[in-house]
Design an enzyme around this catalytic site. Structure first.
Site, PDB file in Angstrom:
ATOM      1  N   LYS A 199       0.836  -1.213   0.000  1.00 24.61           N
ATOM      2  CA  LYS A 199       0.000   0.000   0.000  1.00 24.61           C
ATOM      3  C   LYS A 199       0.863   1.252   0.000  1.00 24.61           C
ATOM      4  CE  LYS A 199      -3.455   2.533   2.666  1.00 24.61           C
ATOM      5  NZ  LYS A 199      -4.520   2.479   3.699  1.00 24.61           N
ATOM      6  N   HIS A 224      -9.022 -26.642 -38.213  1.00 27.27           N
ATOM      7  CA  HIS A 224     -10.098 -25.889 -37.554  1.00 27.27           C
ATOM      8  C   HIS A 224     -10.769 -26.707 -36.460  1.00 27.27           C
ATOM      9  CE1 HIS A 224      -9.425 -22.905 -40.630  1.00 27.27           C
ATOM     10  NE2 HIS A 224      -9.635 -23.828 -41.557  1.00 27.27           N
TER      11      HIS A 224
END
Length: 514
Positions: free
Chosen positions: A138, A277
């Site tokens: 922090k 595919h």
């Protein structure tokens, strides 16, 4: 930037910590430490201040409480250019802590032990460590937080050059710190979900994905993409495959490589699959890998061009020479013989990947993305065996038909639904994939098979809603069919098969693939 004066070190993973602390000391940075880490550093001759001498309070409750103290957290969280904070530090005798070097109790390693108890797990939930890490993260504008031993050298280089860690590095370290505690909490949450009997679908799902690489683009050039892997899953599968040669993998390559390897892994005998595919344009098995690849290629040599090959045996010279005859995007196999590599690497761009075979126990959960959420399911591992199947026609399949039915059933599982596979001689002859109706998929597969359909078998991933597929198969010369069964019109299909001398087997299991 202010010169760093004081570091707090408390690490579970002590990799490189002695060398790092020695160099911090040499730079004039004082060190504060906790019990276990302090002992290691002092034995190495490094001057260390014991954390209890800073807090004025002993470590208590078996070490559960030692750093949860204003003299520690005030020193970490103070805003250095805030006059009120500075005055309060002077008033209470709090000294600043400019660097926090902390990593946490080994919770994941503890719960991975086969004989771990709930008590052992709970005692390896770190409290003070995450509190210090989060406090330092922090306050990254003023404090460097280091949770990764791999960062030590970078930190030392910056300190040696300018006596301070750059603002950008401090922000990067803060991001790593919050990631560290987030992953830690996710592991604890996941473990407790298991203890509560929530099974494989917990109330809240936590997954940690780490980037493998950025990709040039996604399915299409206008889509950005990247490749991630499950950080804490067993190290197997395509995400851990080793690329030995060739161009960088594309998004579509990775998808197709997964499909190719999944089919090859279905078979115990040498097997090859060629993917276009995501669907197999050709699959074959044989006495040798050479024979299996030849069958897969011959199944649809037109579509094989530009395909992806999956093999379930190490690539030998004979297979490599055949692969080298056409353009292929990629090959994945458990290994490559040196002579095969010499042949294959003559092609500059072909991607050669090596990975252990996927097994039923190693396949992961299947995740599908939808807008606003995901769908999670077990991977389709079901492998029906002959003695669990039901012959529903008057005629039973011959031994050869049984072999081909089981072969086709393994392949159709990997074809996009609606799916039909025509097969014979351990080779696919025709594949109908992803059609809006089943008879349409059958028409495509039968047309592709042509005359080879005569005497061949047909596999369907789901039941026949009508007898039209049976009629089409009979007209083309198919002699045996395998399908799940379960339609309200099953009797019509069975009757049609009986009338035309076709043997039909019900598996009782559907293999939709969407």
């Amino acid at each position: 930037m202010m010169k760093m004066k004081r570091a707090l070190i408390s690490v579970s993973d002590k990799t490189g910590i002695v060398e790092f602390a020695k160099k911090l000391h040499a730079l004039g940075i004082g060190i504060v430490s906790t019990g276990g880490t302090m002992k290691v550093l002092r034995e190495a001759g490094i001057p260390v201040t014991y954390v209890s001498d800073v807090t004025g309070f002993p470590e208590i409750m078996d070490g559960r409480v030692k750093t949860l103290n204003p003299y520690i957290h005030g020193g970490i969280l103070a805003i250095r250019d805030n006059e009120q904070h500075k005055a309060q530090m002077r008033q209470h005798g709090i000294q600043g802590i400019d660097m926090v070097v902390v990593n946490l109790y080994p919770f994941r390693q503890t719960i991975a032990k086969p004989d771990v108890t709930l008590h052992d797990a709970v005692e390896n939930i770190d409290i003070g460590g995450p509190a210090m890490v989060r406090a330092a993260a922090k306050n990254f504008r003023y404090v460097a937080v280091v949770v990764n031993p791999g960062r030590y050298e970078q930190i030392l280089q910056e300190l040696g050059g300018q006596g301070e860690v750059s603002p950008r590095t401090r922000m990067l370290l803060a991001r790593e710190a919050f990631q560290h505690t987030a992953e830690y909490d996710a592991a604890i949450s996941g473990y407790l979900s298991g203890q509560l009997g929530e099974g494989i679908f917990p109330a809240t799902l936590h997954k940690i994905w780490e980037k493998v690489q950025d990709l040039r683009y996604g399915e299409n050039p206008h889509q950005q993409a990247a490749f991630y892997r499950d950080k804490y899953a067993p190290a197997h599968g395509i995400a851990y495959a080793k690329q030995l040669h060739g161009k960088e993998l594309s998004f579509n390559n990775i998808v197709d490589v997964e499909a190719a390897y999944a089919i090859a892994a279905e078979f115990e005998q040498p097997a090859a699959a060629i993917i276009k595919h995501t669907n197999p344009c050709g699959t074959g098995t044989g006495a040798s890998l050479d024979e299996a690849y030849a069958k897969a290629y011959e199944a649809d040599s037109v579509s094989a061009y530009g395909g992806i090959v999956g093999l379930n045996r190490p690539v030998d010279l004979a297979v490599a020479e055949k692969i080298g005859e056409i353009f292929l995007e990629a090959v994945i196999a458990p290994g490559y013989e040196p002579e095969a590599m010499q042949v294959l690497t003559r092609k500059k761009n072909i991607r050669l990947l090596e990975a252990p075979l996927l097994t039923g126990s190693s396949r992961m959960m299947d995740i599908k993305r939808v807008s606003g959420g995901i769908l999670l399911q077990e991977t389709d591992r079901y492998d029906a065996v002959q003695n669990e199947m039901k012959v529903v026609t008057k005629r039973c399949p011959t031994p050869d038909e049984w072999e081909q039915l089981l072969f086709a059933w393994k392949v159709v599982k990997h074809v996009k639904s609606n799916a039909i596979v025509i097969a014979g001689n351990n080779q696919t002859f025709g594949v109908g994939a992803g059609q809006m109706n089943r008879v349409g998929a059958a028409a495509i597969a039968l047309e592709q098979a042509g005359e080879k359909a005569r005497g061949a078998v047909l596999a369907s991933d789901a039941f026949f809603p009508f007898q039209d597929t049976v009629n089409a198969a009979a007209k083309a010369g198919v002699t045996a069919i395998i399908q799940p069964g379960g339609s309200v019109r099953d009797e019509e299909s069975i009757q049609a098969a009986d009338e035309q001398g076709i043997a039909m087997v019900f598996t009782g299991v559907r293999h939709f693939k969407h």
